[in-house]
Design a protein around this motif. Sequence first.
Motif, PDB file in Angstrom:
ATOM      1  N   LYS A 115     -52.777  19.054 -15.644  1.00 56.14           N
ATOM      2  CA  LYS A 115     -53.848  18.796 -16.856  1.00 56.14           C
ATOM      3  C   LYS A 115     -54.092  17.165 -16.899  1.00 56.14           C
ATOM      4  O   LYS A 115     -53.119  16.524 -16.593  1.00 56.14           O
ATOM      5  N   ASP A 116     -55.377  17.318 -17.399  1.00 57.34           N
ATOM      6  CA  ASP A 116     -55.809  15.779 -17.719  1.00 57.34           C
ATOM      7  C   ASP A 116     -55.221  15.229 -18.950  1.00 57.34           C
ATOM      8  O   ASP A 116     -55.713  15.863 -19.706  1.00 57.34           O
ATOM      9  N   LEU A 117     -54.181  14.359 -18.885  1.00 56.18           N
ATOM     10  CA  LEU A 117     -53.809  13.715 -20.175  1.00 56.18           C
ATOM     11  C   LEU A 117     -54.051  12.391 -20.349  1.00 56.18           C
ATOM     12  O   LEU A 117     -53.331  11.383 -20.865  1.00 56.18           O
ATOM     13  N   SER A 118     -55.318  12.132 -19.598  1.00 54.76           N
ATOM     14  CA  SER A 118     -55.985  10.619 -19.999  1.00 54.76           C
ATOM     15  C   SER A 118     -56.635  10.794 -21.049  1.00 54.76           C
ATOM     16  O   SER A 118     -57.042  11.827 -21.823  1.00 54.76           O
ATOM     17  N   ASP A 153     -44.620   8.689 -18.807  1.00 52.63           N
ATOM     18  CA  ASP A 153     -44.461  10.304 -19.257  1.00 52.63           C
ATOM     19  C   ASP A 153     -45.610  11.014 -19.244  1.00 52.63           C
ATOM     20  O   ASP A 153     -45.671  12.031 -18.646  1.00 52.63           O
ATOM     21  N   LEU A 154     -46.846  10.429 -19.728  1.00 50.24           N
ATOM     22  CA  LEU A 154     -48.055  11.055 -19.473  1.00 50.24           C
ATOM     23  C   LEU A 154     -48.404  11.495 -17.931  1.00 50.24           C
ATOM     24  O   LEU A 154     -48.881  12.628 -17.639  1.00 50.24           O
ATOM     25  N   ARG A 155     -48.258  10.380 -17.242  1.00 46.88           N
ATOM     26  CA  ARG A 155     -48.494  10.676 -15.745  1.00 46.88           C
ATOM     27  C   ARG A 155     -47.755  11.593 -15.134  1.00 46.88           C
ATOM     28  O   ARG A 155     -48.131  12.246 -14.460  1.00 46.88           O
ATOM     29  N   SER A 156     -46.414  11.631 -15.480  1.00 49.24           N
ATOM     30  CA  SER A 156     -45.442  12.385 -14.908  1.00 49.24           C
ATOM     31  C   SER A 156     -45.850  13.746 -15.329  1.00 49.24           C
ATOM     32  O   SER A 156     -45.887  14.888 -14.287  1.00 49.24           O
ATOM     33  N   HIS A 157     -46.396  13.979 -16.404  1.00 49.33           N
ATOM     34  CA  HIS A 157     -46.799  15.377 -16.922  1.00 49.33           C
ATOM     35  C   HIS A 157     -47.956  15.963 -16.311  1.00 49.33           C
ATOM     36  O   HIS A 157     -48.215  16.915 -16.235  1.00 49.33           O
ATOM     37  N   MET A 158     -48.650  14.729 -15.775  1.00 51.69           N
ATOM     38  CA  MET A 158     -50.006  15.408 -15.290  1.00 51.69           C
ATOM     39  C   MET A 158     -49.866  15.568 -13.671  1.00 51.69           C
ATOM     40  O   MET A 158     -50.152  16.359 -13.166  1.00 51.69           O
ATOM     41  N   PHE A 192     -58.609   6.212 -19.307  1.00 49.74           N
ATOM     42  CA  PHE A 192     -57.429   5.616 -18.735  1.00 49.74           C
ATOM     43  C   PHE A 192     -56.301   6.582 -19.371  1.00 49.74           C
ATOM     44  O   PHE A 192     -56.325   7.261 -20.297  1.00 49.74           O
ATOM     45  N   VAL A 193     -54.763   6.418 -18.835  1.00 52.82           N
ATOM     46  CA  VAL A 193     -53.926   6.979 -19.333  1.00 52.82           C
ATOM     47  C   VAL A 193     -53.088   5.908 -20.238  1.00 52.82           C
ATOM     48  O   VAL A 193     -52.721   4.773 -19.826  1.00 52.82           O
ATOM     49  N   PRO A 194     -53.012   6.358 -21.413  1.00 52.52           N
ATOM     50  CA  PRO A 194     -52.336   5.239 -22.508  1.00 52.52           C
ATOM     51  C   PRO A 194     -50.865   4.821 -22.183  1.00 52.52           C
ATOM     52  O   PRO A 194     -50.159   5.544 -21.609  1.00 52.52           O
ATOM     53  N   HIS A 195     -50.626   3.709 -22.725  1.00 53.45           N
ATOM     54  CA  HIS A 195     -49.228   3.365 -22.405  1.00 53.45           C
ATOM     55  C   HIS A 195     -48.343   3.640 -23.942  1.00 53.45           C
ATOM     56  O   HIS A 195     -49.175   3.965 -24.804  1.00 53.45           O
ATOM     57  N   VAL A 196     -47.345   3.859 -23.544  1.00 46.78           N
ATOM     58  CA  VAL A 196     -46.471   4.437 -24.744  1.00 46.78           C
ATOM     59  C   VAL A 196     -45.242   3.408 -25.198  1.00 46.78           C
ATOM     60  O   VAL A 196     -44.566   2.737 -24.462  1.00 46.78           O
TER      61      VAL A 196
END
Length: 548
Positions: free
Chosen positions: A390-393, A357-362, A403-407
């Motif tokens: 936007k950087d969501l790391s 999710d976070l990477r898709s929004h980035m 890093f990009v957190p896991h969810v």
Amino acid sequence: MPKSMDEIVSLCKRRGFIFQDSDIYGGQNGFWDYGPLGMLLKRNVRNVWYEDMVDFHNELTTPAGAPEPYQMVGVETALIMHPQVWKCSGHYDLFHDMMVDCRESKKRYRHDHIKGRWVTGTHKKKEDAGEETVFVTAVDAEDVQAALDENALRYFGLKKKYLDTLSWEGDVISLPDLPADKLGEVVGPEATEKGTLTEPREFNLMFKTTLGALGGEDDAAFLRPETAQGIFVNFKNIVDTSRVKLPFGVAQVGKSFRNEITPRNFTFRSREFEQMEIEFFCAPEESSKWYTYWRDTRYQWYQDLGISQENLILRDHHAEELAHYSVGTADIEYAFPFLEPGEYGELEGIAHRGDFDLRSHMEGKLKKEGDELVVELNEHNQPKHRGSGKDLSYFDDESRERFVPHVIEPSAGADRGTLAFICEAYHEDEQPDDKGNMQTRTVMKFHPRLAPIKAAVFPLVKKEGQPEKAQEIYGALKAAGLSCQYDQAGAIGRRYRRQDEIGTPFCLTVDHDTANDNCVTLRDRDSLEQERIPVDKVVEEVVARLKG
Ligand code: ATP
């Protein structure tokens, strides 16, 4: 004895738990209204969830089963979000069900909800047609074979007494399991001819609406189909403003909307419903441990609130069932009375979503390629749906790593939970009435934390100052913030019965002795035990017992 869904639905209406939405206009399919008691019950479900997951959570200690202490915060985000959110989340492209239409009955069904079986019979009116074998179907039937019998009789134009002239073959199967080239031999659930069902088609479940007065296609927006995305798009805002550090969770309770093709089974599948979701962010290498923790914690929560283990299962998804981003998913499922024995309906899903999710929004919408998640490209080699850029790391101060957190996402339905608590609470037993005759008692055995009315106060008779004393006690309970009722109408046994039927755990009765000993009788809904309690200790006693 198995519980009857009809009786549960009828109690819900009779006692003001749940009404069909827009009832006086014939009802609006897939929408439900909670009455005075249902509203209190559902509010308690939401509040208890929030208290247990967020408010009472102590970030300084390690809860049982957790790898380490963690923080929890809450948000409340908008129902309508930027359309790009749904493109990157995958809902725009992928959030659909397969549906079929019936050209004859003009009804629309969810493909996987139709069940059927092969049957051979002879037409009553078309005897020259001889024997024929067709695949008759039924939808949403509690007793599938009974519905198939009825539909086969209708198709062959036979009366019920000719039922045994029909010969059934094979098992009941779902329509998607029938080879596609057999569609011409299918008799739709409400059809009289065969071959009237269309090929299955995709149907997006998001409700579309238009923003502003001009209303072109560019102004199209969607009602959110889940609350989760409001958390993901605020990830950076939350990290920057609330001093949270990994691992931490963000909770949200709110309405979601899905244009379900066949809303059914009371509130279980509605078009407007409420979700209680947590997005729990952690370091990638820790995520498996957190997944196990949340799965077990959520499973235990339902049991702590009175759902018996025999009615509740934790079902791990098979690898082929997992969503494209998921490393692991488990469902918590309940044996709702409208299901066949051995079948369960989903209350909550706990999903390991990786960094999808976070990477898709980035970066733009991702898809799985082999073991990798890569940005999905269009025919021009551009991202199919562009991310925010936007950087969501997350920068970890201790390890000095970015890093990009896991969810991990425990996603529960407040309406399905409420319905499960109602079904579980419903009991009938035999109790003597005021004259000593045995009567069937309907009692809703809600956990005290969930019960809509916590206590009822009665004067035994309407004289000797008893009503005044009872009203004083009622006032004290209300002042302590407890929802309670005062009732002086009818025989005492009937008043108890009324409270049992709505699940009030405690009844307090002022009687002839109260004036002398300044005590009242406290009657327990489940054990039926009666105890004398000093009037000035009533609030304290009820509050202590409500903790369960
Ligand atoms: P289902 O397979 O039953 O359609 P789902 O797997 O699509 O459910 P999720 O997207 O995981 O459901 O949503 C999380 C929770 O939201 C579900 O476990 C359920 O409790 C609730 N929920 C989802 N759809 C509905 C609905 N149409 N009506 C009521 N609650 C729902």
